[in-house]
Design a protein around this motif. Structure first.
Motif, mmCIF file in Angstrom:
data_model
loop_
_atom_site.group_PDB
_atom_site.id
_atom_site.type_symbol
_atom_site.label_atom_id
_atom_site.label_comp_id
_atom_site.label_asym_id
_atom_site.label_seq_id
_atom_site.Cartn_x
_atom_site.Cartn_y
_atom_site.Cartn_z
ATOM 1 N N UNK A 25 0.894 -0.729 -0.168
ATOM 2 C CA UNK A 25 0.116 0.230 0.215
ATOM 3 C C UNK A 25 0.772 1.516 0.124
ATOM 4 N N UNK A 26 2.106 1.284 0.864
ATOM 5 C CA UNK A 26 3.304 2.708 0.559
ATOM 6 C C UNK A 26 3.548 2.579 -0.103
ATOM 7 N N UNK A 27 3.784 1.472 -1.280
ATOM 8 C CA UNK A 27 4.348 1.545 -2.773
ATOM 9 C C UNK A 27 6.049 0.936 -2.848
ATOM 10 N N UNK A 28 6.721 0.485 -0.887
ATOM 11 C CA UNK A 28 7.588 -0.409 -0.883
ATOM 12 C C UNK A 28 7.729 -1.611 -1.594
ATOM 13 N N UNK A 29 8.432 -2.428 -2.034
ATOM 14 C CA UNK A 29 8.729 -2.816 -2.958
ATOM 15 C C UNK A 29 9.956 -3.398 -2.835
ATOM 16 N N UNK A 30 10.447 -4.810 -3.359
ATOM 17 C CA UNK A 30 11.750 -5.211 -2.834
ATOM 18 C C UNK A 30 12.980 -4.004 -3.957
ATOM 19 N N UNK A 31 14.002 -4.542 -3.553
ATOM 20 C CA UNK A 31 15.336 -3.515 -4.650
ATOM 21 C C UNK A 31 14.863 -4.848 -5.476
ATOM 22 N N UNK A 32 15.183 -5.881 -6.463
ATOM 23 C CA UNK A 32 14.962 -6.716 -7.587
ATOM 24 C C UNK A 32 14.424 -6.617 -8.567
ATOM 25 N N UNK A 33 13.334 -5.782 -8.756
ATOM 26 C CA UNK A 33 12.268 -5.628 -9.130
ATOM 27 C C UNK A 33 12.842 -4.369 -10.133
ATOM 28 N N UNK A 34 12.386 -3.318 -9.284
ATOM 29 C CA UNK A 34 12.922 -1.610 -9.256
ATOM 30 C C UNK A 34 14.200 -1.660 -10.042
ATOM 31 N N UNK A 35 15.720 -2.632 -10.111
ATOM 32 C CA UNK A 35 16.898 -2.938 -10.333
ATOM 33 C C UNK A 35 16.233 -3.225 -11.748
ATOM 34 N N UNK A 36 15.694 -4.302 -11.997
ATOM 35 C CA UNK A 36 15.575 -4.542 -13.381
ATOM 36 C C UNK A 36 15.416 -3.327 -14.376
ATOM 37 N N UNK A 37 14.221 -2.938 -14.208
ATOM 38 C CA UNK A 37 13.652 -1.919 -14.403
ATOM 39 C C UNK A 37 13.670 -0.131 -14.768
ATOM 40 N N UNK A 38 15.783 -0.580 -14.442
ATOM 41 C CA UNK A 38 16.657 0.531 -14.221
ATOM 42 C C UNK A 38 17.224 0.383 -15.884
ATOM 43 N N UNK A 39 18.322 1.027 -16.540
ATOM 44 C CA UNK A 39 18.859 0.434 -18.366
ATOM 45 C C UNK A 39 20.320 0.755 -17.804
ATOM 46 N N UNK A 40 20.813 1.244 -16.236
ATOM 47 C CA UNK A 40 21.528 1.959 -16.129
ATOM 48 C C UNK A 40 22.017 1.336 -14.798
ATOM 49 N N UNK A 41 22.892 0.961 -14.202
ATOM 50 C CA UNK A 41 22.815 0.470 -12.003
ATOM 51 C C UNK A 41 24.423 1.113 -12.083
ATOM 52 N N UNK A 42 24.018 1.234 -11.067
ATOM 53 C CA UNK A 42 25.414 1.996 -10.224
ATOM 54 C C UNK A 42 26.577 0.377 -9.655
ATOM 55 N N UNK A 43 27.154 0.525 -8.478
ATOM 56 C CA UNK A 43 27.879 -0.086 -9.221
ATOM 57 C C UNK A 43 27.226 -1.060 -7.478
ATOM 58 N N UNK A 44 27.005 -0.176 -6.272
ATOM 59 C CA UNK A 44 26.609 -0.796 -5.275
ATOM 60 C C UNK A 44 25.613 -1.665 -5.746
#
Length: 91
Positions: A25-44
């Protein structure tokens, strides 16, 4: 003296379901799908996604296994390249 309350597995299951519902409800999701939707991601994010150390990530860069772009001291990796790396190393 306070009474001792026991918690059952059903109580824990209900708590888990309520907690997840509240997080959704608050819109907090796991990191995995959020990362997969980005084209570029940082080292960490790469290290977290692959569960590797900074040294291992550095070795992947040095030996050319994982390509990167450096902008202003920050290293970026294409999620497409990371997915290819994972697919090529399936056993």
């Amino acid at each position: 003296m306070p009474a001792i309350e026991l918690i059952s597995k059903d109580d824990l299951e209900q708590f888990k379901n309520e907690l997840f519902a509240e997080l959704r409800r608050m819109g907090i999701r796991s990191q995995g799908p959020a990362i997969q939707n980005k084209e570029w991601i940082k080292s960490y994010e790469v290290r977290k996604l692959l569960n590797i150390s900074p040294g291992t990530l550095q070795n992947l860069r040095i030996n050319g296994t994982l390509h990167y772009t450096k902008i202003g001291g920050i290293l970026y990796y294409k999620t497409e390249d990371i997915n290819k790396l994972l697919e090529n190393n399936l056993r």
